[in-house]
Design an enzyme around this catalytic site. Structure first.
Site, PDB file in Angstrom:
ATOM      1  CB  THR A 166     -20.080 -67.775 -20.782  1.00 30.01           C
ATOM      2  OG1 THR A 166     -21.163 -68.243 -20.001  1.00 30.01           O
ATOM      3  CG2 THR A 166     -20.417 -67.892 -22.267  1.00 30.01           C
ATOM      4  CB  VAL A 195     -33.080 -71.393 -23.476  1.00 28.78           C
ATOM      5  CG1 VAL A 195     -32.119 -71.196 -24.650  1.00 28.78           C
ATOM      6  CG2 VAL A 195     -33.671 -72.796 -23.498  1.00 28.78           C
ATOM      7  CG  ASP A 197     -26.498 -64.948 -24.035  1.00 28.91           C
ATOM      8  OD1 ASP A 197     -26.580 -65.413 -22.868  1.00 28.91           O
ATOM      9  OD2 ASP A 197     -25.417 -64.580 -24.536  1.00 28.91           O
ATOM     10  CB  THR A 217     -19.953 -63.529 -22.030  1.00 24.89           C
ATOM     11  OG1 THR A 217     -19.973 -63.891 -20.644  1.00 24.89           O
ATOM     12  CG2 THR A 217     -18.947 -62.403 -22.218  1.00 24.89           C
TER      13      THR A 217
HETATM   14  N1  ASP Z   1     -24.693 -65.547 -21.097  1.00 26.80           N
HETATM   15  C1  ASP Z   1     -24.665 -66.768 -20.328  1.00 26.80           C
HETATM   16  C2  ASP Z   1     -26.085 -67.169 -20.012  1.00 26.80           C
HETATM   17  O1  ASP Z   1     -26.864 -66.320 -19.629  1.00 26.80           O
HETATM   18  C3  ASP Z   1     -23.886 -66.656 -19.061  1.00 26.80           C
HETATM   19  C4  ASP Z   1     -22.539 -65.969 -19.142  1.00 26.80           C
HETATM   20  O2  ASP Z   1     -22.174 -65.422 -20.172  1.00 26.80           O
HETATM   21  O3  ASP Z   1     -21.807 -65.984 -18.139  1.00 26.80           O
HETATM   22  O4  ASP Z   1     -26.401 -68.324 -20.079  1.00 26.80           O
END
Ligand code: ASP
Length: 296
Positions: A166, A195, A197, A217
């Site tokens: 991300t 959905v 964060d 993230t």
């Molecule tokens: N936080 C992101 C989600 O849960 C994924 C990530 O940060 O890798 O959609």
């Protein structure tokens, strides 16, 4: 008080980047941070800087955002992005967006439009169409790597977990005005309609000129429950340095909601920090007039 040096901080996702791939991840983050710094060099705003930085990473298939983003359980793309300006707390976000090359641009258009904050699914497409954005296709944006990762998860050969990769950016200009942006495909094999964060203000993204700005993230569900970026900014209000605030909020993420993840943070004096409880969180920092620093 010393003058504020404009700064852009970028992350390329919390996770566990293999040793042999770290240089490529760091390189991507450095290019993104430099693109944000260039915006400042040309007199642009913090908001322009974070958008420019995130676009670079959305366009890089290595990262879990835009092209190369991870896939849902149905093999489709449902993209999430948000962007926030600290001066007036204005923000724009999209969630469950079908293939569009740069979701962060659409989130920015939502912010500029000002009518609503967050559009989902078909409504996000309708907004993007009204705003003049042209859709891409699954074929164009789905990479072989994303397909292979989904296969492993569906076959039970890899845990159904977040993908890593991300992307996000935070920035502070010479006047102490801050902004934040985050973009992602979410988690590998996520349920349709899930959905995370990243499109949620206060969870994945937050910016307030009275406090600072953060982009998160990691485990989206845990980050939402901890309202991670807003909580980190509240620690800044209490007098913590960005380093202390970032460390404290990641400790809270691990202890209180058993989450794995990371955060980048700036305060309104241009001080920055990155903290994570995963093996890696590629990130880069670019200050106007200085070389870009990066770490994994
Ligand atoms: N936080 C992101 C989600 O849960 C994924 C990530 O940060 O890798 O959609």
């Amino acid at each position: 008080m010393s003058a504020i040096v404009p700064v852009v901080v970028v992350h390329g996702g919390a996770g566990d980047v293999a040793l042999e791939n770290r240089a490529r991840h760091q390189d991507g983050c450095m290019r993104a941070a430099a693109a944000g710094r260039d915006v400042f060099a040309q007199g642009g705003s913090s908001l322009d800087a974070v958008q420019a930085a995130v676009e670079v990473l959305e366009n890089d298939p290595l990262f879990n955002a835009g092209t190369g983003a991870c896939l849902t359980e149905a093999g489709t793309l449902e993209l999430d992005a948000s962007i926030m300006r600290g001066s007036d707390l204005s923000c724009g976000a999209v969630t469950g967006l079908s293939p569009y090359r740069n979701p962060i641009r659409i989130a920015r258009a939502v912010l500029e439009d000002g009518k609503h904050v967050l559009y989902s699914g078909d409504g996000a497409i309708a907004f993007a169409t009204r705003a003049g954005f042209l859709p891409s296709t699954l074929e164009e944006m789905r990479t072989d790597e994303a397909r292979q990762r989904l296969e492993l998860v569906l076959q039970g050969r890899a845990s159904k977990t977040w993908a890593g990769g991300t992307v996000g950016a935070v920035a502070c200009d010479a006047q102490g005005r801050v902004a934040a942006a985050t973009s992602t495909g979410g988690t590998v094999g996520k349920a349709l309609g899930r959905v995370g964060d990243s499109p949620l203000v206060g969870a994945g993204t937050y910016a307030d000129d009275e406090l600072g700005a953060g982009s998160a993230t990691g485990n989206g569900e845990a980050i939402i429950r901890a309202t991670l970026t807003r909580t980190a900014c509240e620690y800044l209000r209490d007098g913590a340095s960005p380093e202390e605030a970032a460390q404290r909020v990641i400790a809270l993420l691990g202890k209180r909601v058993q989450g794995l993840g990371g955060i980048i943070l700036v305060d309104t004096r241009g001080r920055s920090a990155a903290a994570f409880n995963t093996a890696t969180m590629t990130h880069a920092i670019a200050r106007l007039g200085e070389d870009v620093f990066s770490a994994c």
